[in-house]
Write an enzyme that holds these catalytic residues in place. Structure first.
Site, PDB file in Angstrom:
ATOM      1  N   CYS A  54       0.839  -1.203   0.000  1.00 14.41           N
ATOM      2  CA  CYS A  54       0.000   0.000   0.000  1.00 14.41           C
ATOM      3  C   CYS A  54       0.869   1.246   0.000  1.00 14.41           C
ATOM      4  O   CYS A  54       1.712   1.436   0.887  1.00 14.41           O
ATOM      5  CB  CYS A  54      -0.912   0.003   1.227  1.00 14.41           C
ATOM      6  SG  CYS A  54      -1.931   1.492   1.373  1.00 14.41           S
ATOM      7  N   TYR A  86      -7.769   4.822  -9.459  1.00 16.10           N
ATOM      8  CA  TYR A  86      -7.511   3.943  -8.318  1.00 16.10           C
ATOM      9  C   TYR A  86      -8.439   2.734  -8.332  1.00 16.10           C
ATOM     10  O   TYR A  86      -8.006   1.600  -8.113  1.00 16.10           O
ATOM     11  CB  TYR A  86      -7.685   4.733  -7.025  1.00 16.10           C
ATOM     12  CG  TYR A  86      -7.481   3.919  -5.769  1.00 16.10           C
ATOM     13  CD1 TYR A  86      -6.239   3.388  -5.454  1.00 16.10           C
ATOM     14  CD2 TYR A  86      -8.540   3.684  -4.887  1.00 16.10           C
ATOM     15  CE1 TYR A  86      -6.038   2.633  -4.294  1.00 16.10           C
ATOM     16  CE2 TYR A  86      -8.351   2.936  -3.731  1.00 16.10           C
ATOM     17  CZ  TYR A  86      -7.099   2.420  -3.439  1.00 16.10           C
ATOM     18  OH  TYR A  86      -6.914   1.676  -2.299  1.00 16.10           O
ATOM     19  N   GLU A  98       1.152  -0.395  -7.050  1.00 17.33           N
ATOM     20  CA  GLU A  98       1.208   0.895  -6.358  1.00 17.33           C
ATOM     21  C   GLU A  98       2.672   1.244  -6.083  1.00 17.33           C
ATOM     22  O   GLU A  98       3.392   0.470  -5.456  1.00 17.33           O
ATOM     23  CB  GLU A  98       0.417   0.840  -5.053  1.00 17.33           C
ATOM     24  CG  GLU A  98      -1.076   0.637  -5.269  1.00 17.33           C
ATOM     25  CD  GLU A  98      -1.887   0.798  -3.992  1.00 17.33           C
ATOM     26  OE1 GLU A  98      -1.315   1.218  -2.961  1.00 17.33           O
ATOM     27  OE2 GLU A  98      -3.092   0.497  -4.022  1.00 17.33           O
ATOM     28  N   ASP A 133      -3.173  -7.075   2.692  1.00 18.95           N
ATOM     29  CA  ASP A 133      -3.548  -6.474   1.416  1.00 18.95           C
ATOM     30  C   ASP A 133      -3.223  -7.457   0.297  1.00 18.95           C
ATOM     31  O   ASP A 133      -2.051  -7.784   0.060  1.00 18.95           O
ATOM     32  CB  ASP A 133      -2.794  -5.162   1.191  1.00 18.95           C
ATOM     33  CG  ASP A 133      -3.170  -4.098   2.205  1.00 18.95           C
ATOM     34  OD1 ASP A 133      -4.333  -4.085   2.643  1.00 18.95           O
ATOM     35  OD2 ASP A 133      -2.303  -3.280   2.561  1.00 18.95           O
ATOM     36  N   CYS A 203      -2.316   1.979   7.559  1.00 15.34           N
ATOM     37  CA  CYS A 203      -1.001   1.651   7.004  1.00 15.34           C
ATOM     38  C   CYS A 203      -0.777   0.164   7.192  1.00 15.34           C
ATOM     39  O   CYS A 203      -0.562  -0.295   8.318  1.00 15.34           O
ATOM     40  CB  CYS A 203       0.113   2.451   7.681  1.00 15.34           C
ATOM     41  SG  CYS A 203       1.768   1.991   7.103  1.00 15.34           S
ATOM     42  N   CYS A 224      29.764   8.171   6.856  1.00 14.14           N
ATOM     43  CA  CYS A 224      28.672   9.098   7.106  1.00 14.14           C
ATOM     44  C   CYS A 224      28.193   8.970   8.546  1.00 14.14           C
ATOM     45  O   CYS A 224      27.244   8.223   8.825  1.00 14.14           O
ATOM     46  CB  CYS A 224      27.504   8.828   6.147  1.00 14.14           C
ATOM     47  SG  CYS A 224      27.883   9.236   4.462  1.00 14.14           S
TER      48      CYS A 224
END
Length: 235
Positions: A54, A86, A98, A133, A203, A224
């Site tokens: 998603c 959609y 997606e 999903d 979510c 880094c």
């Protein structure tokens, strides 16, 4: 397309025909980062496309990275239908997945770092689903824009497969395909930065909890201290 209970990608002949032009407008600016969603983008920025379930939660994973992401937007890619809606994508009759498009500054945030976020933010072994999903639109994919992106994506998939296998997971089903010929169509405005506008919104994204441990990660940590990835050689 659903045949029985098993999602299946449509052929070009089976896919919905779509339309020659979009029927909605994309918002002008990112609600979090403040930059334009659509190009042309400033010189020196690069585009990366990722599908990991998603796109509401997936997009947030990338805009929350610390520095280097200029803008993100969600859309549909890898299918046959022109300018899909959609509801059409959700029907399984367009062939799209997606996708989150990430526009980043490689001098501040490397493609390797984006790949790490991609792999660790979902379970890439699930095929046409992600968690609860289910559907072809939730399949895992990386659409690459350069030979360098393609090589990095393949190397990261090989490395993550070794780690997942050692932890008892199955085969990665992620597609790695060139973005050329697989047009990216921006999604409707209400999908853009959805979880910024709806903080309590759905979510369904969930990773395996397994880190991508590769030489890239060692290089990031060594050079880094802030956790940002350096730009790859030649950038």
């Amino acid at each position: 397309m659903l045949f029985g209970r098993t999602p299946r990608l449509p052929t070009p002949e089976q896919a919905l025909k779509g339309r020659p032009a979009p029927v909605f407008e994309v918002p002008g600016r990112h609600t979090v980062l403040g930059n334009p969603l659509l190009g042309p983008y400033p010189e020196g920025l690069e585009v990366a496309d990722f599908a990991l379930g998603c796109f509401w939660g997936a997009e947030r994973k990338f805009w929350q990275l610390p520095g280097g992401v200029w803008t993100t937007l969600v859309g549909y890619q890898g299918g046959h239908t022109e300018n899909p809606l959609y509801e059409e994508v959700c029907s399984g009759l367009t062939g799209h997945t997606e996708v989150v498009r990430v526009v980043h500054d490689p001098r501040l945030l490397s493609y390797d770092r984006l790949l790490k976020t991609f792999w660790e933010s979902h379970d890439p072994t699930q095929g046409f689903r992600q968690g609860n999903d289910v559907g072809t639109q939730y399949r895992s994919a990386i659409h690459t824009h350069t030979p360098e992106q393609a090589a990095a994506a393949e190397a990261s998939r090989t490395a993550y497969q070794k780690t997942l296998t050692a932890s008892g997971y199955g085969t990665i089903t992620t597609e790695i395909l060139p973005a050329r010929g697989r047009r990216f169509y921006p999604a409707e405005g209400y999908h853009q930065q959805y979880l910024d506008k709806n903080p309590a919104g759905y979510c369904g994204l969930g990773g395996t909890g397994i880190r991508l441990s590769t030489p890239f990660e060692t290089n990031w940590g060594a050079s880094c201290p802030t956790g940002l990835a350096p730009s790859p050689a030649g950038d």
